[in-house]
Structure formats: C-alpha cells, structure tokens
Design a protein around this motif. Structure first.
Motif, PDB file in Angstrom:
ATOM      1  N   LEU A 192       0.831  -1.209   0.000  1.00 38.22           N
ATOM      2  CA  LEU A 192       0.000   0.000   0.000  1.00 38.22           C
ATOM      3  C   LEU A 192       0.863   1.256   0.000  1.00 38.22           C
ATOM      4  N   THR A 193       1.916   1.271   0.782  1.00 37.40           N
ATOM      5  CA  THR A 193       2.814   2.425   0.836  1.00 37.40           C
ATOM      6  C   THR A 193       3.488   2.653  -0.506  1.00 37.40           C
ATOM      7  N   VAL A 194       3.950   1.586  -1.130  1.00 40.22           N
ATOM      8  CA  VAL A 194       4.579   1.699  -2.452  1.00 40.22           C
ATOM      9  C   VAL A 194       3.567   2.200  -3.468  1.00 40.22           C
ATOM     10  N   ALA A 195       2.354   1.654  -3.440  1.00 43.34           N
ATOM     11  CA  ALA A 195       1.327   2.045  -4.407  1.00 43.34           C
ATOM     12  C   ALA A 195       0.945   3.517  -4.262  1.00 43.34           C
ATOM     13  N   VAL A 196       0.769   3.970  -3.042  1.00 42.36           N
ATOM     14  CA  VAL A 196       0.400   5.376  -2.836  1.00 42.36           C
ATOM     15  C   VAL A 196       1.555   6.288  -3.237  1.00 42.36           C
ATOM     16  N   GLY A 197       2.766   5.927  -2.882  1.00 39.23           N
ATOM     17  CA  GLY A 197       3.911   6.727  -3.293  1.00 39.23           C
ATOM     18  C   GLY A 197       4.027   6.801  -4.801  1.00 39.23           C
ATOM     19  N   LEU A 198       3.811   5.691  -5.467  1.00 35.84           N
ATOM     20  CA  LEU A 198       3.917   5.653  -6.916  1.00 35.84           C
ATOM     21  C   LEU A 198       2.779   6.413  -7.589  1.00 35.84           C
ATOM     22  N   MET A 199       1.568   6.245  -7.099  1.00 36.33           N
ATOM     23  CA  MET A 199       0.405   6.860  -7.746  1.00 36.33           C
ATOM     24  C   MET A 199       0.203   8.322  -7.374  1.00 36.33           C
ATOM     25  N   ARG A 200       0.582   8.711  -6.150  1.00 38.44           N
ATOM     26  CA  ARG A 200       0.236  10.045  -5.665  1.00 38.44           C
ATOM     27  C   ARG A 200       1.438  10.938  -5.378  1.00 38.44           C
ATOM     28  N   GLY A 201       2.648  10.395  -5.296  1.00 38.37           N
ATOM     29  CA  GLY A 201       3.824  11.232  -5.094  1.00 38.37           C
ATOM     30  C   GLY A 201       4.477  11.052  -3.736  1.00 38.37           C
ATOM     31  N   ARG A 202       5.557  11.831  -3.544  1.00 43.23           N
ATOM     32  CA  ARG A 202       6.397  11.686  -2.343  1.00 43.23           C
ATOM     33  C   ARG A 202       5.676  12.028  -1.053  1.00 43.23           C
ATOM     34  N   THR A 203       4.940  13.139  -1.046  1.00 44.22           N
ATOM     35  CA  THR A 203       4.325  13.588   0.207  1.00 44.22           C
ATOM     36  C   THR A 203       3.293  12.588   0.707  1.00 44.22           C
ATOM     37  N   GLU A 204       2.405  12.161  -0.181  1.00 39.51           N
ATOM     38  CA  GLU A 204       1.383  11.204   0.252  1.00 39.51           C
ATOM     39  C   GLU A 204       1.998   9.841   0.569  1.00 39.51           C
ATOM     40  N   GLY A 205       3.033   9.446  -0.166  1.00 35.17           N
ATOM     41  CA  GLY A 205       3.728   8.204   0.153  1.00 35.17           C
ATOM     42  C   GLY A 205       4.359   8.256   1.535  1.00 35.17           C
ATOM     43  N   LEU A 206       4.950   9.397   1.862  1.00 33.52           N
ATOM     44  CA  LEU A 206       5.568   9.584   3.174  1.00 33.52           C
ATOM     45  C   LEU A 206       4.520   9.524   4.279  1.00 33.52           C
ATOM     46  N   ILE A 207       3.388  10.189   4.080  1.00 29.63           N
ATOM     47  CA  ILE A 207       2.335  10.224   5.106  1.00 29.63           C
ATOM     48  C   ILE A 207       1.724   8.847   5.317  1.00 29.63           C
ATOM     49  N   VAL A 208       1.396   8.167   4.209  1.00 34.15           N
ATOM     50  CA  VAL A 208       0.821   6.824   4.325  1.00 34.15           C
ATOM     51  C   VAL A 208       1.833   5.873   4.951  1.00 34.15           C
ATOM     52  N   GLY A 209       3.100   5.981   4.569  1.00 28.98           N
ATOM     53  CA  GLY A 209       4.135   5.159   5.173  1.00 28.98           C
ATOM     54  C   GLY A 209       4.247   5.391   6.665  1.00 28.98           C
ATOM     55  N   PHE A 210       4.164   6.646   7.081  1.00 28.72           N
ATOM     56  CA  PHE A 210       4.234   6.972   8.503  1.00 28.72           C
ATOM     57  C   PHE A 210       3.075   6.343   9.269  1.00 28.72           C
ATOM     58  N   VAL A 211       1.861   6.471   8.731  1.00 29.75           N
ATOM     59  CA  VAL A 211       0.688   5.928   9.415  1.00 29.75           C
ATOM     60  C   VAL A 211       0.756   4.400   9.476  1.00 29.75           C
ATOM     61  N   CYS A 212       1.139   3.768   8.362  1.00 27.79           N
ATOM     62  CA  CYS A 212       1.264   2.304   8.348  1.00 27.79           C
ATOM     63  C   CYS A 212       2.325   1.835   9.343  1.00 27.79           C
ATOM     64  N   VAL A 230       2.749   4.707 -14.995  1.00 29.60           N
ATOM     65  CA  VAL A 230       1.837   4.360 -16.075  1.00 29.60           C
ATOM     66  C   VAL A 230       0.774   3.456 -15.464  1.00 29.60           C
ATOM     67  N   LYS A 231      -0.483   3.855 -15.570  1.00 31.15           N
ATOM     68  CA  LYS A 231      -1.553   3.152 -14.860  1.00 31.15           C
ATOM     69  C   LYS A 231      -1.699   1.680 -15.240  1.00 31.15           C
ATOM     70  N   ASP A 232      -1.483   1.358 -16.504  1.00 32.08           N
ATOM     71  CA  ASP A 232      -1.744  -0.009 -16.960  1.00 32.08           C
ATOM     72  C   ASP A 232      -0.537  -0.928 -16.885  1.00 32.08           C
ATOM     73  N   ASP A 233       0.640  -0.394 -16.645  1.00 29.27           N
ATOM     74  CA  ASP A 233       1.857  -1.193 -16.617  1.00 29.27           C
ATOM     75  C   ASP A 233       2.113  -1.726 -15.209  1.00 29.27           C
ATOM     76  N   LEU A 234       2.305  -3.026 -15.101  1.00 27.56           N
ATOM     77  CA  LEU A 234       2.581  -3.632 -13.796  1.00 27.56           C
ATOM     78  C   LEU A 234       4.062  -3.837 -13.531  1.00 27.56           C
ATOM     79  N   THR A 235       4.906  -3.619 -14.523  1.00 29.62           N
ATOM     80  CA  THR A 235       6.330  -3.906 -14.377  1.00 29.62           C
ATOM     81  C   THR A 235       6.974  -3.021 -13.316  1.00 29.62           C
ATOM     82  N   ILE A 236       6.773  -1.728 -13.407  1.00 24.60           N
ATOM     83  CA  ILE A 236       7.394  -0.797 -12.460  1.00 24.60           C
ATOM     84  C   ILE A 236       6.876  -1.013 -11.037  1.00 24.60           C
ATOM     85  N   PRO A 237       5.562  -1.105 -10.810  1.00 24.10           N
ATOM     86  CA  PRO A 237       5.098  -1.325  -9.432  1.00 24.10           C
ATOM     87  C   PRO A 237       5.602  -2.628  -8.809  1.00 24.10           C
ATOM     88  N   ILE A 238       5.606  -3.702  -9.585  1.00 23.38           N
ATOM     89  CA  ILE A 238       6.056  -4.981  -9.041  1.00 23.38           C
ATOM     90  C   ILE A 238       7.547  -4.921  -8.719  1.00 23.38           C
TER      91      ILE A 238
END
Length: 168
Positions: free
Chosen positions: A38-58, A92-100
């Motif tokens: 979830l932290t990786v997905a939010v960071g990738l989809m929404r950027g550094r700030t939201e990734g940092l915040i979600v990571g902190f909460v998790c 890229v929303k449809d590409d799974l290579t980078i997220p995985i």
C-alpha cells in the motif's frame, strides 16, 4: 476529503488482513507485507508527500501493535513511501512492471533496514542466514500478492481521480 477517508480505510483493511488472515496463510513462516504494498502504491500513484504520510501511518500502526521501539517501523515505511514517490513521474496506470519491481526493491530495503536495527545492532551478524530464511521468502511472497493488490489499489485510485475531475 473522500480520498483521505478511502486511504484510511485501505490502511485499516490492509493492516487487519496482514495481522489476521495472512497469518493463517503464512508460507515458510513469512507473511506478505500488505502495508508495504500500500505504501509503495500510494507513493507511486500520488507522489512523495502522500507516500511519506501513508508510510508513517502504516509504520505507526505496526509500531503500536508489534514494535519494540516506537517509531522504528514508522521511519522505515516513511523512507520507503518517500523514495517510491520519486517514481510518480514515470507512473503508467496499466503497466505492472514498475510497481512490481518497486515492491520487490522496497521489500528488500525493508528487510535490510529491519536487519540493521533489529539484528545487527544486537550483535547477530549472520546476514546470509536471515536473507535466505526471512528476506527472500518475504520478497517473493510480497511480490506475488502485490500483483493482485496493486491492481485493486490502482482501480480505486483511478475511480477517485475521475470523481475529483468531475467535481472540478
């Protein structure tokens, strides 16, 4: 406001699944790290700030329930969320290579930082043993589960983006 509520619900669901259901589905005494996905997905989809915040909460959730040192997991997850936020520009929303790939690298970073703080500083120096028995199975299991979970999180993010565009 909708996105905030949805992300909080995602965090709680991932935490509950990781600490209850997936404990029963452990392979080689390893469970997938849903909060890391979830932290990786939010960071990738929404950027550094939201990734940092979600990571902190998790991380804070894990610290409160399982951590010996308050803030250790929060620090690790914050670093992972922030670093994955740098990949937001190549998302890229449809590409799974980078997220995985990012989930695998992030799980390795998580393992390495966890090893340093929990084992190395306590004088347990056999990193190869921990890598083979804990690290590699954790990376593989988390990457396999991330294929399904990332697709679900991507669908939710896309729908939230569409709703936000309609409101504007």
């Amino acid at each position: 406001m909708k996105r905030f509520i949805v992300v909080i619900i995602e965090i709680l669901i991932c935490f509950l699944l990781q600490t209850t259901v997936f404990q029963w589905l452990a392979l080689a005494h390893v469970t997938p790290n849903l909060l890391l996905i979830l932290t990786v997905a939010v960071g990738l989809m929404r950027g550094r700030t939201e990734g940092l915040i979600v990571g902190f909460v998790c991380g804070l959730l894990i610290d409160f329930c399982y951590g010996d040192i308050l803030g250790l997991y929060a620090l690790i997850y914050m670093i992972i969320g922030y670093l994955n936020g740098y990949s937001h520009r190549i998302f890229v929303k449809d590409d799974l290579t980078i997220p995985i790939f990012l989930v695998g690298v992030s799980q390795f970073v998580y393992f390495f930082l966890f090893y340093i703080f929990e084992f190395l500083l306590k004088g347990k120096l056999n990193i190869l043993f921990y890598l083979v028995s804990i690290g590699l199975p954790g990376i593989i299991y988390t990457v396999v589960v991330s294929i399904v979970l990332y697709k679900l999180l991507n669908i939710i993010n896309t729908r939230l983006d569409r709703k936000e565009e309609e409101e504007v």
